[in-house]
Write an enzyme that holds these catalytic residues in place. Sequence first.
Site, PDB file in Angstrom:
ATOM      1  N   ASP A   1      77.345  72.412  21.121  1.00 15.93           N
ATOM      2  CA  ASP A   1      76.742  72.308  19.790  1.00 15.93           C
ATOM      3  C   ASP A   1      77.679  72.976  18.796  1.00 15.93           C
ATOM      4  OD1 ASP A   1      74.770  71.758  17.809  1.00 15.93           O
ATOM      5  OD2 ASP A   1      74.013  73.789  17.968  1.00 15.93           O
ATOM      6  N   SER A   2      77.439  72.725  17.519  1.00 18.78           N
ATOM      7  CA  SER A   2      78.228  73.385  16.488  1.00 18.78           C
ATOM      8  C   SER A   2      77.958  74.881  16.441  1.00 18.78           C
ATOM      9  CB  SER A   2      77.932  72.768  15.120  1.00 18.78           C
ATOM     10  OG  SER A   2      76.566  72.943  14.788  1.00 18.78           O
TER      11      SER A   2
ATOM     12  N   TYR B   1      78.284  71.572  11.110  1.00 13.16           N
ATOM     13  CA  TYR B   1      78.705  70.183  11.226  1.00 13.16           C
ATOM     14  C   TYR B   1      77.939  69.274  10.264  1.00 13.16           C
ATOM     15  CZ  TYR B   1      81.427  70.749  15.577  1.00 13.16           C
ATOM     16  OH  TYR B   1      82.363  71.087  16.517  1.00 13.16           O
ATOM     17  N   GLY B   2      76.673  69.587  10.023  1.00 14.63           N
ATOM     18  CA  GLY B   2      75.835  68.698   9.240  1.00 14.63           C
ATOM     19  C   GLY B   2      76.310  68.488   7.820  1.00 14.63           C
TER      20      GLY B   2
ATOM     21  N   CYS C   1      73.834  68.253  19.821  1.00 13.44           N
ATOM     22  CA  CYS C   1      73.977  68.317  18.358  1.00 13.44           C
ATOM     23  C   CYS C   1      73.771  66.915  17.821  1.00 13.44           C
ATOM     24  CB  CYS C   1      75.369  68.837  17.999  1.00 13.44           C
ATOM     25  SG  CYS C   1      75.749  68.808  16.221  1.00 13.44           S
ATOM     26  N   ASN C   2      72.791  66.740  16.953  1.00 11.28           N
ATOM     27  CA  ASN C   2      72.512  65.422  16.396  1.00 11.28           C
ATOM     28  C   ASN C   2      73.699  64.877  15.608  1.00 11.28           C
ATOM     29  OD1 ASN C   2      69.349  64.751  16.669  1.00 11.28           O
ATOM     30  ND2 ASN C   2      69.629  66.955  16.460  1.00 11.28           N
ATOM     31  N   THR C   3      74.326  65.724  14.800  1.00 16.17           N
ATOM     32  CA  THR C   3      75.431  65.271  13.969  1.00 16.17           C
ATOM     33  C   THR C   3      76.621  64.851  14.815  1.00 16.17           C
ATOM     34  OG1 THR C   3      74.703  66.779  12.214  1.00 16.17           O
ATOM     35  CG2 THR C   3      76.931  65.898  12.046  1.00 16.17           C
TER      36      THR C   3
ATOM     37  N   CYS D   1      67.258  68.400  14.090  1.00 21.27           N
ATOM     38  CA  CYS D   1      68.434  69.237  14.366  1.00 21.27           C
ATOM     39  C   CYS D   1      68.029  70.199  15.464  1.00 21.27           C
ATOM     40  CB  CYS D   1      68.866  69.986  13.108  1.00 21.27           C
ATOM     41  SG  CYS D   1      70.151  71.241  13.380  1.00 21.27           S
TER      42      CYS D   1
ATOM     43  N   HIS E   1      68.767  73.124  15.960  1.00 24.04           N
ATOM     44  CA  HIS E   1      68.461  74.465  15.468  1.00 24.04           C
ATOM     45  C   HIS E   1      66.979  74.628  15.110  1.00 24.04           C
ATOM     46  CE1 HIS E   1      72.838  74.687  14.843  1.00 24.04           C
ATOM     47  NE2 HIS E   1      72.714  75.988  14.635  1.00 24.04           N
TER      48      HIS E   1
END
Length: 290
Positions: free
Chosen positions: A10-11, A42-43, A74-76, A188, A190
Amino acid sequence: MSDRPVGVFDSGIGGFSVLNALQAELPNERFVYFADTAHAPYGERGDDYVAARTRAVTRHLVDAHDIKAMVVACNTATAAAIHLLRVDHAALPLVGVEPALKPAVAISRTRRIAVLATRGTLASAKFNALLASLAAQADFSLVPCDGLAAAIEANDAAGIASLCARYAAAAGTFGIAAGKVDTLVLGCTHYPFVAEQLRASTGAEVHYIDTGAPVAQQTRRLLAASQQLAVSATRQEDTADATGTTRDRTRTTLLLTSGHSSQLDAAASRWLLRSAAPAAVFSAAAMAAA
C-alpha cells in the site's frame, strides 16, 4: 504447501486493514508488507507516477523476498497498475482492491449509496467502468476525500474528526428511510480505521462496506489453485532477511517502508491485530540494487 511469503503493498498504513483480514483468513501464511510512505499519498498523484511506484515495489518484493503472491492493498494503485503487473509478472498470483460497489448494491434497500475514496480512485477508468455497469441499479454519491488518508497516516485526531464530518456531510443525508443514503462504501483501505469517527455523522444503522474480507478470500482461492497454500504454521527458527537482520520466523509478518520505520511501527501497534517484526527501511537506491 509453500513457505514463501505473500506480498502486501500500500502507499502507507491503509493496507493494514487488508492485512488484518489476510492474517485472519490465512493464519499459517507469512506476509511481507511494504508501505511506500515516502511517496504517499497516491490518491493525489497521477496514474503514471503511481504505476511506476507500484511496479518498482512489486519487483522488489519478487526479487528480494521471493513472494509467492501479491496483494495490492491500495485502490489507487490497483486502478493505475494492476493490468501492468499482470504483464510484468504473468505467473504471479495477483489480487487487487476496488471500491465494493457490487456488495453495496446487493445490501442497500434505499438504493442510495455513498462512496468515499481518493480523487485518483474516483477518476480512474477502472472505477468508472464499474460505476457505469451499476448506474441503473442505484444512485451513487461520490466524495473525493482529499487529505483523509494523510490525516490517518499522521494519526491526527482533530484532522480526522474534521475531515470525516466534512466528507460525510458532502455524501448526503444518511438513514434507512426512503430517499436517504443507507450504505457507505469505504473506497480506500485507510478508511476502515476511522469508521467510528464516520459513524458520528452517519448513524449506527447505515451499512459500511470495505474490501478486506473479500480480498483475503480471493487470495486463499488463488493460493489453493496454484497449490501454494500453507497448511501448517511456520516452523520456529531465526533467519536473516534481505537486510541482513535476523528475524524470528514465528513472527509471521515482516514490515518494510520507504519512509520512517518508527512511524510504521507505531501504526502497526495501533492498527495491526497481530504483532510483526520491527520495520526495515528501503530507499529507492536500495530497491534498485536489490
